[in-house]
Design an enzyme around this catalytic site. Structure first.
Site, PDB file in Angstrom:
ATOM      1  CD  GLU A 182       2.880   2.411  -3.620  1.00 43.07           C
ATOM      2  OE1 GLU A 182       2.888   2.852  -2.453  1.00 43.07           O
ATOM      3  OE2 GLU A 182       1.829   2.216  -4.267  1.00 43.07           O
TER       4      GLU A 182
ATOM      5  CG  HIS B 289       2.704  -2.494   6.870  1.00 43.13           C
ATOM      6  ND1 HIS B 289       2.240  -1.392   7.553  1.00 43.13           N
ATOM      7  CD2 HIS B 289       2.066  -2.489   5.676  1.00 43.13           C
ATOM      8  CE1 HIS B 289       1.359  -0.745   6.808  1.00 43.13           C
ATOM      9  NE2 HIS B 289       1.241  -1.394   5.668  1.00 43.13           N
TER      10      HIS B 289
END
Length: 365
Positions: free
Chosen positions: A101, A170
């Protein structure tokens, strides 16, 4: 007997006229519906499809728009927002990246500096914490630190929020993390209509924009216009006008608020509901006008209570509209705990409609 006959005749005449009026009314409604369908054609889409349609239209309109992220190519993205785009536009404009990322977000920022308009997708918004350095030190600040030599027209987007038993890592709500970064705009979509409109507006903006999408809203369905449109990145949406209390919310909590509003109306309350949409900057014009009318404010968010959007919004309203308030601002937020995996515990950490009803009753005492 004559009275009975007269009564029957009267009722027959009345019902006949009523039926004629009803049929006439329905014909008018039908004509209006057909006319609107012709003048303002619409099509039905799910929220993730609306995002894809907006992205696809902008890629067709502007060859500088490109997409990068994990599995955004032929797989179509983790929630299928980019499905079919690699086949249509090619692998260089819809670029699959490694699981890195920080690296591909930096690549997107660099691409924006050279004149492209990249869309960086986080497979889950929580993963973008790995790119926090790029977003905070480069994405938001390079326009300033370069003395205006560079603009960073980048869109960073992806699914976030509390889903259904996705676990703590998450279930992140990153709006609280990024709101203090100078130079970044933040918006949150909540309907297929504004999802497409905000996507297109973000891609046309010269500023870096973070678009927050809630993982539980992707399958919402709505009819949206066929013609081209965009939504203002700095404008709130009036969802329900009212007189008694202003309820400010965004993203998934919009639906918890509207569910609570039905109960409140049955109890005699008239709440005004505003989807703030723009998380940075706030639309203080719309918010202020509502506060001046209702004199009471309830903020409902899924973000964490400490340092969340609600805390910043409370401060902004207090600083600008304190004299119009007849009661302290109430802010309902998620609890400051890691989101549990267990379904019942997960539900308890997030604001529920019953809590909203209780808060409004408390405000309006």
């Amino acid at each position: 007997m004559e009275l009975c006959s007269s009564l029957i005749f009267f009722l027959y005449s009345y019902l006949s006229q009523s039926c004629l009026l009803f049929c006439y009314f329905m014909k008018i409604v039908g004509v209006i519906y057909v006319t609107r369908s012709i003048l303002y054609p619409r099509h039905e889409l799910l929220l993730f499809e609306a995002l894809r349609e907006g992205l696809e239209e902008e890629m067709e309109r502007d060859p500088r728009v490109c997409v990068m992220g994990e599995d955004v190519g032929h797989y179509g993205g983790s929630y299928k927002v980019t499905k079919g785009l690699a086949t249509k536009f090619g692998d260089l404009r819809v670029l699959d990246t490694p699981i890195a990322e920080n690296s591909f977000t930096g690549m997107g920022i660099g691409a924006a500096m050279t004149g492209l308009r990249p869309v960086v997708e986080g497979m889950n918004m929580g993963f973008l914490l790995l790119a926090f350095n790029q977003i905070s030190n480069n994405c938001g600040m390079l326009h300033y630190t370069s003395g205006g030599q560079f603009t960073i027209p980048i869109v960073i987007r992806g699914p976030g929020g509390v889903g259904r038993q996705l676990g703590a890592e998450h279930s992140q709500r990153l709006e609280s993390y990024f709101q203090s970064v100078p130079g970044i705009q933040m918006v949150a979509c909540s309907t297929p209509y504004n999802a497409k409109g905000l996507m297109k507006a973000a891609l046309r903006s010269e500023n870096p924009v973070i678009l927050f999408e809630h993982v539980l809203l992707y399958n919402l369905k709505e009819r949206i216009p066929d013609e081209d449109y965009i939504c203002n990145l700095e404008e709130a949406e009036m969802v329900r006008p009212g007189e008694h209390v202003t309820i400010l919310t965004y993203s998934r909590m919009r639906y918890h608020v509207m569910q609570a509003a039905k109960t409140l109306v049955n109890k005699g309350y008239d709440p005004e509901v505003i989807d703030i949409r723009s998380l940075k900057p706030f639309d203080l014009y719309t918010i202020g006008n509502s506060v001046k009318k209702t004199h009471r404010v309830l903020i409902v968010e899924e973000c964490m209570r400490t340092g969340g959007i609600g805390a910043s919004l409370t401060a902004a309203i207090t600083e600008n509209f304190h004299d119009y308030l007849d009661a302290p601002i109430i802010c309902l937020s998620s609890q400051d705990v890691p989101t549990p995996y267990a379904g019942r515990l997960e539900e308890w950490t997030v604001v529920q409609p019953a809590q909203i009803v209780t808060a409004v009753e408390q405000l309006c005492q």
